[in-house]
Write a protein that holds these residues in place. Structure first.
Motif, PDB file in Angstrom:
ATOM      1  N   UNK A  57      63.755  48.497  11.302  1.00  0.00           N
ATOM      2  CA  UNK A  57      62.823  47.602  11.404  1.00  0.00           C
ATOM      3  C   UNK A  57      61.898  48.047  12.469  1.00  0.00           C
ATOM      4  N   UNK A  58      62.509  49.029  13.630  1.00  0.00           N
ATOM      5  CA  UNK A  58      61.808  49.558  14.689  1.00  0.00           C
ATOM      6  C   UNK A  58      61.731  48.386  15.873  1.00  0.00           C
ATOM      7  N   UNK A  59      62.605  47.401  15.623  1.00  0.00           N
ATOM      8  CA  UNK A  59      62.690  46.365  16.654  1.00  0.00           C
ATOM      9  C   UNK A  59      63.788  46.497  17.798  1.00  0.00           C
ATOM     10  N   UNK A  60      64.856  46.903  17.236  1.00  0.00           N
ATOM     11  CA  UNK A  60      66.143  46.640  17.878  1.00  0.00           C
ATOM     12  C   UNK A  60      66.849  47.936  18.526  1.00  0.00           C
ATOM     13  N   UNK A  61      67.153  47.703  19.799  1.00  0.00           N
ATOM     14  CA  UNK A  61      67.865  48.981  20.618  1.00  0.00           C
ATOM     15  C   UNK A  61      69.233  49.046  19.917  1.00  0.00           C
ATOM     16  N   UNK A  62      69.425  50.413  19.602  1.00  0.00           N
ATOM     17  CA  UNK A  62      70.562  50.469  18.894  1.00  0.00           C
ATOM     18  C   UNK A  62      72.029  50.370  19.628  1.00  0.00           C
ATOM     19  N   UNK A  63      72.023  50.569  20.804  1.00  0.00           N
ATOM     20  CA  UNK A  63      73.203  50.472  21.931  1.00  0.00           C
ATOM     21  C   UNK A  63      72.925  49.157  22.889  1.00  0.00           C
ATOM     22  N   UNK A  64      71.936  48.096  22.396  1.00  0.00           N
ATOM     23  CA  UNK A  64      71.634  47.260  23.125  1.00  0.00           C
ATOM     24  C   UNK A  64      71.701  47.452  24.779  1.00  0.00           C
ATOM     25  N   UNK A  65      72.116  46.832  25.314  1.00  0.00           N
ATOM     26  CA  UNK A  65      72.206  47.214  27.137  1.00  0.00           C
ATOM     27  C   UNK A  65      73.894  47.998  27.341  1.00  0.00           C
ATOM     28  N   UNK A  66      74.372  48.334  26.439  1.00  0.00           N
ATOM     29  CA  UNK A  66      75.823  48.950  26.688  1.00  0.00           C
ATOM     30  C   UNK A  66      75.656  49.969  27.822  1.00  0.00           C
ATOM     31  N   UNK A  67      74.826  51.130  27.617  1.00  0.00           N
ATOM     32  CA  UNK A  67      74.788  52.114  28.492  1.00  0.00           C
ATOM     33  C   UNK A  67      74.152  52.109  29.590  1.00  0.00           C
ATOM     34  N   UNK A  68      73.396  51.054  29.848  1.00  0.00           N
ATOM     35  CA  UNK A  68      72.301  51.025  30.922  1.00  0.00           C
ATOM     36  C   UNK A  68      72.953  51.104  32.296  1.00  0.00           C
ATOM     37  N   UNK A  69      74.060  50.776  32.603  1.00  0.00           N
ATOM     38  CA  UNK A  69      74.752  50.813  33.940  1.00  0.00           C
ATOM     39  C   UNK A  69      74.638  52.160  34.462  1.00  0.00           C
ATOM     40  N   UNK A  70      75.085  53.232  33.668  1.00  0.00           N
ATOM     41  CA  UNK A  70      75.330  54.651  34.016  1.00  0.00           C
ATOM     42  C   UNK A  70      73.833  55.150  33.881  1.00  0.00           C
ATOM     43  N   UNK A  71      72.936  54.579  33.123  1.00  0.00           N
ATOM     44  CA  UNK A  71      71.504  55.020  33.313  1.00  0.00           C
ATOM     45  C   UNK A  71      70.986  54.815  34.770  1.00  0.00           C
ATOM     46  N   UNK A  72      71.169  53.698  35.174  1.00  0.00           N
ATOM     47  CA  UNK A  72      70.563  53.255  36.463  1.00  0.00           C
ATOM     48  C   UNK A  72      71.277  53.885  37.473  1.00  0.00           C
ATOM     49  N   UNK A  73      72.570  54.064  37.535  1.00  0.00           N
ATOM     50  CA  UNK A  73      73.141  54.870  38.425  1.00  0.00           C
ATOM     51  C   UNK A  73      72.717  56.152  38.804  1.00  0.00           C
ATOM     52  N   UNK A  74      72.352  56.881  37.470  1.00  0.00           N
ATOM     53  CA  UNK A  74      71.735  58.152  37.558  1.00  0.00           C
ATOM     54  C   UNK A  74      70.287  58.191  38.136  1.00  0.00           C
TER      55      UNK A  74
END
Length: 336
Positions: free
Chosen positions: A316-333
């Motif tokens: 569908x090209x609409x939905x994030x595969x991992x949702x919000x699961x990995x964002x904590x580490x992305x923001x920390x970086x």
């Protein structure tokens, strides 16, 4: 009531001239009840003021605070909020008349908020939150790694749940990563969450059981995608759009719920779908995570993280595969 009232009685019992054995049974019974009353009073007004007890102080059940918290911090999950809050309210307000525990099953892809909501429920219901001794959590393969030990696991669950209910009938049980557990592990649990009166006096009617699973996550995403591509807004979706799908998938797909008597016996009160996250929800998660660091990122940083780190479904090209699961580490970086 003051302790000074009981001091003469205690002294008379210690220094009385004849042994207690000479008292009539009815007199001893009265003394026993008095001692029990004193003990209960002492516990409620001393120990339970500073230590966790199975009472209203330690289990305040702040459902309205939970509702406000989820409305402000849970993104893209209108169905979860619409149904979890009323389910908890109904159970907690009517627990004296309840004939079975509350049993809820969360389903959805990783990163959609299942664990987040379970932790928020524990935090709202118990003064000590997830650290409360009245909150018991099992974790997928970590606690049930081997299919050949299924009979042992079932016996352990039965023993643990019964013991916990005897410790506090108002306990919360969270079973995480159900899809990674061996099939049949919950069969022994069916009788513990059904309508039962246990001969040993165990009270299961006040407890809450929550199951978390990735099972049917892809089914939920596919069904929602088809609905949205057909012109229906995400916020217009209802629980009835997903409930039958969840029951069927949970019963037939590999995992702890597969062919389980819990589904056959209809003891699960609510199947809650956690919808896949769209780009707008990922942005909300990123903003919330930056806020946790007391940072206010510009659009470029947000867009860079989404462009470089977030993959969307191919169908569908609409939905994030991992949702919000990995964002904590992305923001920390990004911050460091």
């Amino acid at each position: 009531m003051k302790w000074s009232y009981f001091l003469p009685l205690c002294l008379s019992l210690v220094f009385m001239p004849r042994p207690l054995e000479t008292f009539e049974p009815i007199t001893m019974g009265a003394l026993g009840l008095g001692a029990l009353g004193i003990g209960t009073y002492f516990k409620e007004h001393t120990i339970c003021k500073i230590m966790e007890c199975c009472d209203d102080r330690s289990i305040p059940a702040r459902v309205q605070e939970l509702k406000s918290s989820l409305q402000n911090t849970l993104f893209g999950q209108h169905l979860a909020i619409q149904h979890i809050i009323p389910a908890l309210n109904a159970h907690l307000n009517g627990y004296r008349k309840s004939r079975k525990p509350l049993v809820i099953s969360f389903h959805g892809q990783p990163g959609t908020g299942k664990n987040f909501v379970a932790d928020q429920i524990a935090k709202a219901l118990y003064l000590e939150g997830s650290k409360s001794k009245f909150v018991v959590k099992y974790l997928g393969q970590a606690d049930f790694p081997r299919a050949d030990l299924i009979d042992r696991y079932k016996a352990e669950i039965n023993l643990k749940v019964r013991g916990q209910l005897q410790l506090c009938p108002r306990s919360l049980f969270i079973f995480d990563e159900v899809d990674k557990m061996p099939s049949g592990v919950f069969d022994t649990l069916t009788s513990l969450v059904d309508y039962n009166a246990f001969v040993d006096g165990t009270d299961n009617t006040q407890a809450i059981f929550i199951f978390l699973s990735n099972t049917a996550g892809n089914h939920i995403a596919d069904h929602l995608g088809k609905m949205m591509n057909g012109g229906k807004l995400r916020e217009e979706s209802r629980l009835s759009d997903f409930e039958a799908l969840l029951k069927k998938a949970a019963y037939n797909l590999d995992g702890g719920m597969k062919r389980t008597t819990m589904i056959e016996s209809h003891v699960i009160d609510h199947f809650i779908p956690f919808l896949p996250m769209e780009k707008v929800h990922v942005i909300q998660c990123l903003e919330a995570e930056f806020s946790r660091w007391n940072r206010n990122p510009d659009n470029k940083i947000i867009n860079d993280i989404i462009t470089n780190s977030i993959s969307f479904d191919r169908i569908h090209g609409l939905f994030a595969v991992t949702g919000c699961k990995t964002l904590e580490k992305k923001v920390a970086m990004a911050i460091n």
